[in-house]
Design a protein around this motif. Structure first.
Motif, PDB file in Angstrom:
ATOM      1  N   CYS A  28      33.088  53.963   8.404  1.00 40.15           N
ATOM      2  CA  CYS A  28      33.580  53.024   9.425  1.00 40.15           C
ATOM      3  C   CYS A  28      32.436  52.542  10.309  1.00 40.15           C
ATOM      4  O   CYS A  28      32.367  51.362  10.656  1.00 40.15           O
ATOM      5  N   GLU A  29      31.537  53.436  10.647  1.00 41.28           N
ATOM      6  CA  GLU A  29      30.371  53.050  11.440  1.00 41.28           C
ATOM      7  C   GLU A  29      29.452  52.125  10.643  1.00 41.28           C
ATOM      8  O   GLU A  29      28.994  51.105  11.159  1.00 41.28           O
ATOM      9  N   GLU A  30      29.181  52.470   9.387  1.00 39.26           N
ATOM     10  CA  GLU A  30      28.329  51.628   8.538  1.00 39.26           C
ATOM     11  C   GLU A  30      28.897  50.229   8.377  1.00 39.26           C
ATOM     12  O   GLU A  30      28.159  49.246   8.367  1.00 39.26           O
ATOM     13  N   GLU A  31      30.213  50.143   8.238  1.00 36.54           N
ATOM     14  CA  GLU A  31      30.882  48.860   8.025  1.00 36.54           C
ATOM     15  C   GLU A  31      31.226  48.148   9.331  1.00 36.54           C
ATOM     16  O   GLU A  31      31.871  47.107   9.322  1.00 36.54           O
ATOM     17  N   LYS A  32      30.818  48.744  10.455  1.00 36.91           N
ATOM     18  CA  LYS A  32      31.034  48.170  11.782  1.00 36.91           C
ATOM     19  C   LYS A  32      32.518  47.919  12.077  1.00 36.91           C
ATOM     20  O   LYS A  32      32.900  46.896  12.645  1.00 36.91           O
ATOM     21  N   ILE A  33      33.350  48.866  11.663  1.00 35.08           N
ATOM     22  CA  ILE A  33      34.781  48.795  11.944  1.00 35.08           C
ATOM     23  C   ILE A  33      35.012  49.373  13.335  1.00 35.08           C
ATOM     24  O   ILE A  33      34.678  50.521  13.602  1.00 35.08           O
ATOM     25  N   LYS A  34      35.572  48.561  14.237  1.00 32.96           N
ATOM     26  CA  LYS A  34      35.836  49.003  15.604  1.00 32.96           C
ATOM     27  C   LYS A  34      37.075  49.885  15.663  1.00 32.96           C
ATOM     28  O   LYS A  34      37.094  50.912  16.331  1.00 32.96           O
ATOM     29  N   HIS A  79      37.106  54.592  18.949  1.00 37.06           N
ATOM     30  CA  HIS A  79      35.934  55.136  19.635  1.00 37.06           C
ATOM     31  C   HIS A  79      36.365  55.854  20.912  1.00 37.06           C
ATOM     32  O   HIS A  79      37.431  55.568  21.461  1.00 37.06           O
ATOM     33  N   MET A  80      35.529  56.783  21.333  1.00 35.55           N
ATOM     34  CA  MET A  80      35.715  57.446  22.621  1.00 35.55           C
ATOM     35  C   MET A  80      34.354  57.510  23.283  1.00 35.55           C
ATOM     36  O   MET A  80      33.418  58.105  22.727  1.00 35.55           O
ATOM     37  N   LYS A  81      34.246  56.850  24.421  1.00 32.66           N
ATOM     38  CA  LYS A  81      32.971  56.772  25.144  1.00 32.66           C
ATOM     39  C   LYS A  81      31.871  56.255  24.228  1.00 32.66           C
ATOM     40  O   LYS A  81      30.777  56.803  24.166  1.00 32.66           O
ATOM     41  N   ARG A  82      32.208  55.227  23.468  1.00 33.36           N
ATOM     42  CA  ARG A  82      31.296  54.531  22.542  1.00 33.36           C
ATOM     43  C   ARG A  82      30.865  55.346  21.331  1.00 33.36           C
ATOM     44  O   ARG A  82      30.001  54.953  20.579  1.00 33.36           O
ATOM     45  N   GLU A  83      31.467  56.507  21.150  1.00 30.67           N
ATOM     46  CA  GLU A  83      31.184  57.338  19.981  1.00 30.67           C
ATOM     47  C   GLU A  83      32.350  57.211  18.988  1.00 30.67           C
ATOM     48  O   GLU A  83      33.500  57.082  19.401  1.00 30.67           O
ATOM     49  N   PRO A  84      32.069  57.252  17.685  1.00 30.43           N
ATOM     50  CA  PRO A  84      33.137  57.135  16.687  1.00 30.43           C
ATOM     51  C   PRO A  84      34.149  58.268  16.815  1.00 30.43           C
ATOM     52  O   PRO A  84      33.776  59.406  17.111  1.00 30.43           O
ATOM     53  N   TYR A  85      35.417  57.934  16.621  1.00 29.75           N
ATOM     54  CA  TYR A  85      36.496  58.898  16.809  1.00 29.75           C
ATOM     55  C   TYR A  85      37.542  58.702  15.724  1.00 29.75           C
ATOM     56  O   TYR A  85      38.156  57.636  15.625  1.00 29.75           O
ATOM     57  N   GLY A  86      37.741  59.710  14.905  1.00 23.94           N
ATOM     58  CA  GLY A  86      38.774  59.672  13.881  1.00 23.94           C
ATOM     59  C   GLY A  86      39.927  60.575  14.248  1.00 23.94           C
ATOM     60  O   GLY A  86      39.714  61.693  14.713  1.00 23.94           O
ATOM     61  N   HIS A  87      41.139  60.082  14.078  1.00 31.54           N
ATOM     62  CA  HIS A  87      42.341  60.883  14.346  1.00 31.54           C
ATOM     63  C   HIS A  87      43.212  60.804  13.097  1.00 31.54           C
ATOM     64  O   HIS A  87      43.819  59.772  12.818  1.00 31.54           O
ATOM     65  N   PHE A  88      43.244  61.910  12.342  1.00 33.67           N
ATOM     66  CA  PHE A  88      43.914  61.917  11.035  1.00 33.67           C
ATOM     67  C   PHE A  88      44.901  63.069  10.931  1.00 33.67           C
ATOM     68  O   PHE A  88      44.666  64.149  11.461  1.00 33.67           O
ATOM     69  N   HIS A  89      45.971  62.816  10.209  1.00 24.03           N
ATOM     70  CA  HIS A  89      46.937  63.860   9.858  1.00 24.03           C
ATOM     71  C   HIS A  89      47.030  63.895   8.341  1.00 24.03           C
ATOM     72  O   HIS A  89      46.816  62.881   7.676  1.00 24.03           O
ATOM     73  N   MET A  90      47.344  65.072   7.806  1.00 18.99           N
ATOM     74  CA  MET A  90      47.420  65.201   6.359  1.00 18.99           C
ATOM     75  C   MET A  90      48.595  66.103   5.977  1.00 18.99           C
ATOM     76  O   MET A  90      48.854  67.108   6.630  1.00 18.99           O
ATOM     77  N   ALA A  91      49.274  65.686   4.913  1.00 21.81           N
ATOM     78  CA  ALA A  91      50.244  66.550   4.240  1.00 21.81           C
ATOM     79  C   ALA A  91      49.668  66.838   2.862  1.00 21.81           C
ATOM     80  O   ALA A  91      49.155  65.936   2.202  1.00 21.81           O
ATOM     81  N   PHE A  92      49.725  68.107   2.452  1.00 21.75           N
ATOM     82  CA  PHE A  92      49.180  68.476   1.152  1.00 21.75           C
ATOM     83  C   PHE A  92      50.006  69.606   0.559  1.00 21.75           C
ATOM     84  O   PHE A  92      50.676  70.357   1.270  1.00 21.75           O
ATOM     85  N   SER A  93      49.938  69.730  -0.754  1.00 19.07           N
ATOM     86  CA  SER A  93      50.655  70.811  -1.429  1.00 19.07           C
ATOM     87  C   SER A  93      49.656  71.806  -2.004  1.00 19.07           C
ATOM     88  O   SER A  93      48.542  71.448  -2.362  1.00 19.07           O
ATOM     89  N   ASP A  94      50.105  73.063  -2.074  1.00 24.67           N
ATOM     90  CA  ASP A  94      49.271  74.107  -2.666  1.00 24.67           C
ATOM     91  C   ASP A  94      49.663  74.289  -4.133  1.00 24.67           C
ATOM     92  O   ASP A  94      50.448  73.509  -4.680  1.00 24.67           O
ATOM     93  N   GLU A  95      49.126  75.324  -4.757  1.00 24.61           N
ATOM     94  CA  GLU A  95      49.356  75.564  -6.187  1.00 24.61           C
ATOM     95  C   GLU A  95      50.818  75.869  -6.520  1.00 24.61           C
ATOM     96  O   GLU A  95      51.251  75.673  -7.652  1.00 24.61           O
ATOM     97  N   ASP A  96      51.581  76.331  -5.530  1.00 25.09           N
ATOM     98  CA  ASP A  96      53.007  76.598  -5.733  1.00 25.09           C
ATOM     99  C   ASP A  96      53.869  75.418  -5.309  1.00 25.09           C
ATOM    100  O   ASP A  96      55.092  75.539  -5.213  1.00 25.09           O
ATOM    101  N   ASP A 127      40.490  58.189  26.206  1.00 21.64           N
ATOM    102  CA  ASP A 127      40.166  58.970  27.398  1.00 21.64           C
ATOM    103  C   ASP A 127      40.971  60.258  27.352  1.00 21.64           C
ATOM    104  O   ASP A 127      42.117  60.261  26.883  1.00 21.64           O
ATOM    105  N   PHE A 128      40.366  61.329  27.851  1.00 21.82           N
ATOM    106  CA  PHE A 128      41.074  62.602  27.903  1.00 21.82           C
ATOM    107  C   PHE A 128      42.097  62.573  29.029  1.00 21.82           C
ATOM    108  O   PHE A 128      41.798  62.194  30.158  1.00 21.82           O
TER     109      PHE A 128
END
Length: 142
Positions: A28-34, A79-96, A127-128
């Motif tokens: 995202c930073e390389e591609e200049k995605i805000k 971004h947060m304070k001009r630094e890149p910020y990712g906020h992600f959630h994930m659902a995943f399954s295990d071997e069972d 912002d926090f």
């Protein structure tokens, strides 16, 4: 990592051994995605997810290892304070085929990761919040 971009849509294929969160933020930073909307699927060998306890404002996390299938990756980039910020959630399954999910802290690709990022032409900062205990989205100049 392999990538292609058409207009506001970026498509990424992550390779075995690549760390998912770090890769998304770097691209995202390389591609200049805000600001961007992130979604994806794939397979991981290591995942750390967490949850936020709203009563005591504490974060808890748990690590998983094995053959882990990403059922759904969703989130956003800003971004947060001009630094890149990712906020992600994930659902995943295990071997069972048990389903697990939460806030994504880290994940290492074991086979492939297929990630789509939709760039959004708006600046979102964070912002926090002392009251909530989280980094909340802020819309400056809107």
């Amino acid at each position: 990592m392999f990538k292609t971009r058409k207009g506001d849509t970026l498509i990424i294929r992550l390779e075995k051994g690549e760390e998912l969160v770090e890769s998304i933020i770097n691209i995202c930073e390389e591609e200049k995605i805000k600001t961007g909307i992130v979604s994806g699927i794939g397979a991981c060998g290591e995942i750390e997810i967490g949850y936020f306890n709203t009563d005591n404002k504490e974060y808890f996390s748990k690590q998983f290892e094995g053959h882990l299938e990403i059922v759904s990756l969703s989130g956003n980039f800003s971004h947060m304070k001009r630094e890149p910020y990712g906020h992600f959630h994930m659902a995943f399954s295990d071997e069972d085929l048990n389903l697990h999910g939460g806030h994504l802290n880290s994940a290492v690709i074991s086979a492939t990761g297929e990630i789509f990022i939709q760039a959004v032409d708006v600046e979102v900062d964070r912002d926090f919040s002392e009251e909530i205990g989280l980094n909340l989205m802020e819309f400056r100049g809107e």
